[in-house]
Design a protein around this motif. Structure first.
Motif, PDB file in Angstrom:
ATOM      1  N   ILE A  18       0.856  -1.260  -0.169  1.00  0.00           N
ATOM      2  CA  ILE A  18      -0.043  -0.009  -0.054  1.00  0.00           C
ATOM      3  C   ILE A  18       0.962   1.315  -0.076  1.00  0.00           C
ATOM      4  N   THR A  19       0.543   1.967  -0.895  1.00  0.00           N
ATOM      5  CA  THR A  19       1.526   3.396  -1.005  1.00  0.00           C
ATOM      6  C   THR A  19       0.692   4.437  -0.553  1.00  0.00           C
ATOM      7  N   LEU A  54       6.522  -1.323   7.509  1.00  0.00           N
ATOM      8  CA  LEU A  54       6.203   0.111   7.475  1.00  0.00           C
ATOM      9  C   LEU A  54       7.555   1.099   7.103  1.00  0.00           C
ATOM     10  N   SER A  55       7.427   1.748   6.023  1.00  0.00           N
ATOM     11  CA  SER A  55       8.598   2.449   5.729  1.00  0.00           C
ATOM     12  C   SER A  55       9.934   1.637   5.651  1.00  0.00           C
ATOM     13  N   ARG A  68      -1.102   1.869  15.372  1.00  0.00           N
ATOM     14  CA  ARG A  68      -2.163   3.047  15.427  1.00  0.00           C
ATOM     15  C   ARG A  68      -1.267   4.196  15.745  1.00  0.00           C
ATOM     16  N   ARG A  69      -0.252   4.346  16.413  1.00  0.00           N
ATOM     17  CA  ARG A  69       0.569   5.402  16.805  1.00  0.00           C
ATOM     18  C   ARG A  69       1.420   5.862  15.706  1.00  0.00           C
ATOM     19  N   GLN A  70       1.871   4.681  15.128  1.00  0.00           N
ATOM     20  CA  GLN A  70       2.808   4.983  13.812  1.00  0.00           C
ATOM     21  C   GLN A  70       1.903   5.241  12.774  1.00  0.00           C
ATOM     22  N   PHE A 149      -1.690   5.565   6.932  1.00  0.00           N
ATOM     23  CA  PHE A 149      -2.638   4.675   6.191  1.00  0.00           C
ATOM     24  C   PHE A 149      -3.766   4.328   6.737  1.00  0.00           C
ATOM     25  N   LEU A 150      -5.002   3.887   5.917  1.00  0.00           N
ATOM     26  CA  LEU A 150      -6.326   3.545   6.490  1.00  0.00           C
ATOM     27  C   LEU A 150      -6.623   2.490   5.890  1.00  0.00           C
ATOM     28  N   LEU A 151      -7.247   1.623   6.611  1.00  0.00           N
ATOM     29  CA  LEU A 151      -7.738   0.363   5.996  1.00  0.00           C
ATOM     30  C   LEU A 151      -9.002   0.122   6.419  1.00  0.00           C
ATOM     31  N   LEU A 152      -9.815  -0.095   5.502  1.00  0.00           N
ATOM     32  CA  LEU A 152     -11.389   0.143   5.722  1.00  0.00           C
ATOM     33  C   LEU A 152     -11.907  -1.396   5.294  1.00  0.00           C
TER      34      LEU A 152
END
Ligand code: ADP
Ligand code: MG
Length: 234
Positions: A18-19, A54-55, A68-70, A149-152
């Motif tokens: 995911i970008t 993540l990165s 979540r904090r990241q 990032f947001l995952l729905l």
């Protein structure tokens, strides 16, 4: 990543990227492993094998609150709001949980509700919200302090065509205006194809296709995954 529950393999060697600033889709029949994937990517489920980065940093063992904090946020298939609190407080509590002051969290919550066009909900008790508003508040809560990032997970479930179209517009703005990378899981394939530039297709825990709208609509494997049972019956 792979995920096994006892002897059952829910995800088998799936790779997904995911970008930021982009909406990606994740589709597949019921039980394909979509929610399990989101659970792994957000720290709610440890992968049995594989890596989550993540990165470039390995975050596969971080718990959900640390992720979540990241900046990795999600929504749930069922709302999971604090029913006893009003909407503003539901959002503010998340901000405080992220380490912000009560005041800064309320300011952020009001700003977000306004950005989403639902300021009128601020003082509504979460428990009494109509279904569609409950979904919107779930998204607003996930957007507190602009996650990377947001995952729905099936955000349009139970919405009318018009409400789903509104939601599609919002999802686009999350990517373009906030620069957030979105992973959209949806039952409504038309909605996914209308907002995403890259779609992943899971079937029985395997990634069977990925690509843009053209690739997905032309794919025989995707058609078989969704309609295979019907075709056999016919
Ligand atoms: N905690 C669990 N324990 C055992 N099986 C699970 C668990 N979570 C999910 N599964 C199974 O894994 C498969 C994938 O589930 P899920 O990821 O929820 O699929 P989807 O979201 O695509 O409908 C299903 O067969 C489901 O029953
Ligand atoms: Mg699911």
């Amino acid at each position: 990543m792979s995920v096994a529950f006892g002897g059952f393999t829910a995800l088998s060697d799936v790779t997904l990227t995911i970008t930021p600033g982009t909406v990606h889709g994740l589709i597949g029949p019921n039980g394909a492993g979509k929610t399990t994937m989101v659970n792994v990517l957000t720290g709610f489920q440890a992968p049995t094998s594989g890596r989550v980065t993540l990165s470039g940093q390995d975050v596969g063992t971080l718990p959900a609150h640390a992720l979540r904090r990241q900046g990795v946020a999600r929504t749930f298939q069922a709302g999971r709001l604090f029913g006893g609190l009003d909407v503003l407080d539901n959002l503010a509590v998340t901000g405080v949980g992220l380490g912000h002051s009560r005041h800064a969290s309320e300011v952020e919550a009001l700003r977000l509700l306004e950005w989403m066009g639902v300021s009128h909900l601020a003082e509504q008790p979460a428990a009494g919200l109509p279904y569609t508003d409950e979904r919107r508040v779930g998204i607003a809560r996930a957007l507190m302090f602009a996650p990377q990032f947001l995952l729905l997970d099936e955000p349009a479930a139970g919405m009318s065509e018009e409400e789903a179209a509104d939601l599609a517009g919002l999802i686009r703005r999350v990517a373009t205006d906030l620069g957030t990378g979105v992973l959209l899981i949806e039952h409504n394939v038309a909605l996914v194809l209308s907002v995403t530039s890259h779609v992943y297709v899971l079937d029985a825990g395997r990634l069977i296709e990925e690509g843009d709208r053209g690739v997905i609509t032309a794919s025989q494997r995707v058609r078989d995954a969704y309609f295979g049972a019907d075709q056999e019956a016919a």
